[in-house]
Design an enzyme around this catalytic site. Sequence first.
Site, PDB file in Angstrom:
ATOM      1  N   HIS A   1       2.745  23.279 -23.784  1.00 57.21           N
ATOM      2  CA  HIS A   1       1.379  23.797 -23.557  1.00 57.21           C
ATOM      3  C   HIS A   1       1.388  25.248 -23.053  1.00 57.21           C
ATOM      4  O   HIS A   1       2.441  25.908 -23.116  1.00 57.21           O
ATOM      5  CB  HIS A   1       0.595  22.841 -22.649  1.00 57.21           C
ATOM      6  CG  HIS A   1       0.751  21.407 -23.090  1.00 57.21           C
ATOM      7  ND1 HIS A   1       0.044  20.876 -24.140  1.00 57.21           N
ATOM      8  CD2 HIS A   1       1.605  20.412 -22.681  1.00 57.21           C
ATOM      9  CE1 HIS A   1       0.430  19.622 -24.334  1.00 57.21           C
ATOM     10  NE2 HIS A   1       1.382  19.311 -23.475  1.00 57.21           N
TER      11      HIS A   1
ATOM     12  N   GLU B   1       9.092  13.569 -21.555  1.00 49.97           N
ATOM     13  CA  GLU B   1       7.970  13.356 -20.640  1.00 49.97           C
ATOM     14  C   GLU B   1       8.616  13.088 -19.286  1.00 49.97           C
ATOM     15  O   GLU B   1       9.174  12.015 -19.052  1.00 49.97           O
ATOM     16  CB  GLU B   1       7.110  12.161 -21.089  1.00 49.97           C
ATOM     17  CG  GLU B   1       6.479  12.319 -22.479  1.00 49.97           C
ATOM     18  CD  GLU B   1       5.304  13.299 -22.527  1.00 49.97           C
ATOM     19  OE1 GLU B   1       5.066  14.005 -21.521  1.00 49.97           O
ATOM     20  OE2 GLU B   1       4.643  13.365 -23.583  1.00 49.97           O
TER      21      GLU B   1
ATOM     22  N   HIS C   1       7.663  18.219 -20.950  1.00 50.60           N
ATOM     23  CA  HIS C   1       6.255  17.812 -20.880  1.00 50.60           C
ATOM     24  C   HIS C   1       6.029  16.885 -19.701  1.00 50.60           C
ATOM     25  O   HIS C   1       6.976  16.450 -19.042  1.00 50.60           O
ATOM     26  CB  HIS C   1       5.848  17.081 -22.173  1.00 50.60           C
ATOM     27  CG  HIS C   1       5.634  18.007 -23.332  1.00 50.60           C
ATOM     28  ND1 HIS C   1       4.388  18.367 -23.773  1.00 50.60           N
ATOM     29  CD2 HIS C   1       6.523  18.662 -24.119  1.00 50.60           C
ATOM     30  CE1 HIS C   1       4.508  19.200 -24.800  1.00 50.60           C
ATOM     31  NE2 HIS C   1       5.793  19.397 -25.034  1.00 50.60           N
TER      32      HIS C   1
HETATM   33 ZN    ZN Z   1       2.523  17.620 -23.128  1.00 50.09          ZN
END
Ligand code: ZN
Length: 261
Positions: free
Chosen positions: A56, A225, A148
């Site tokens: 992002h 993640e 992430h």
């Molecule tokens: Zn993400």
Amino acid sequence: MQPPTRRFLATVVALALALLPALAFSPAALAREPPIAYGFPPPPLHGVVIALDPGHNGGNAAHASEIAKLVWIGTMWKPCNKVGTTTPSGYTEHAFTFDVAKRLKADLEALGATVYMTRTTDTGVGPCIDVRGRFGASVFAAIEVSIHGDGAASSAHGFFVMKPGLVRGWTDDIYDSSARLATAMRDGLVAGGLSIANYYATDGLKTRTDLGTLNWSNVPVVEIEMGNMKNAGDAARMASTTGRAKYAAGLVLGIRRYMGK
Ligand code: ZN
């Protein structure tokens, strides 16, 4: 003229022998000698190039149409990029991924690695996932690690590592090596004291064929993640500097494990 005495000759020979070692340390001799012979081995990741992809970007939210633009990823069309998730108190995924990546970069550089990041600020827009995926090969990296944070149900917690599935013509070249990288990263994070996800993945690993960053890569790649930002325990760790340092340290262990260094 008197011939030189025995004593004088002995002095000349002794002097010559005493000066011999000095010749071995002459500038010419030093230039020939490899540094390792002097007992200074290079740092463990010397010569290793690593690409990091902090997921992002801080400017994405203000550029909705730009990041919604679709890009082809080999199996489907996907949005160029997304805004990402947040903790309940508003700590953003883009800030988290950028901070962990910066810490990881510093840790890896201290070990001698050369590190490049897909974005070098947290205020820009994108780049798109296809650009992120191609980035590793563009900087001649040995691997690319994409960072992430998840936004799952609040009871879900822990990290999981996503690796590319086999997509003919796209991931044939990197899918085996990426699987090895994923296992090494999982084991490194566990060794660093982090917990495997209690949801979605199996033993902390998940194969995906719908992620642009993975499909577009031409070097071994994983997308991790690190935790679930909607879970109270994970969110507290992710929002704290000590927690992010712990994530970075675990990622270092995984990278060293994969490199065998
Ligand atoms: Zn993400």
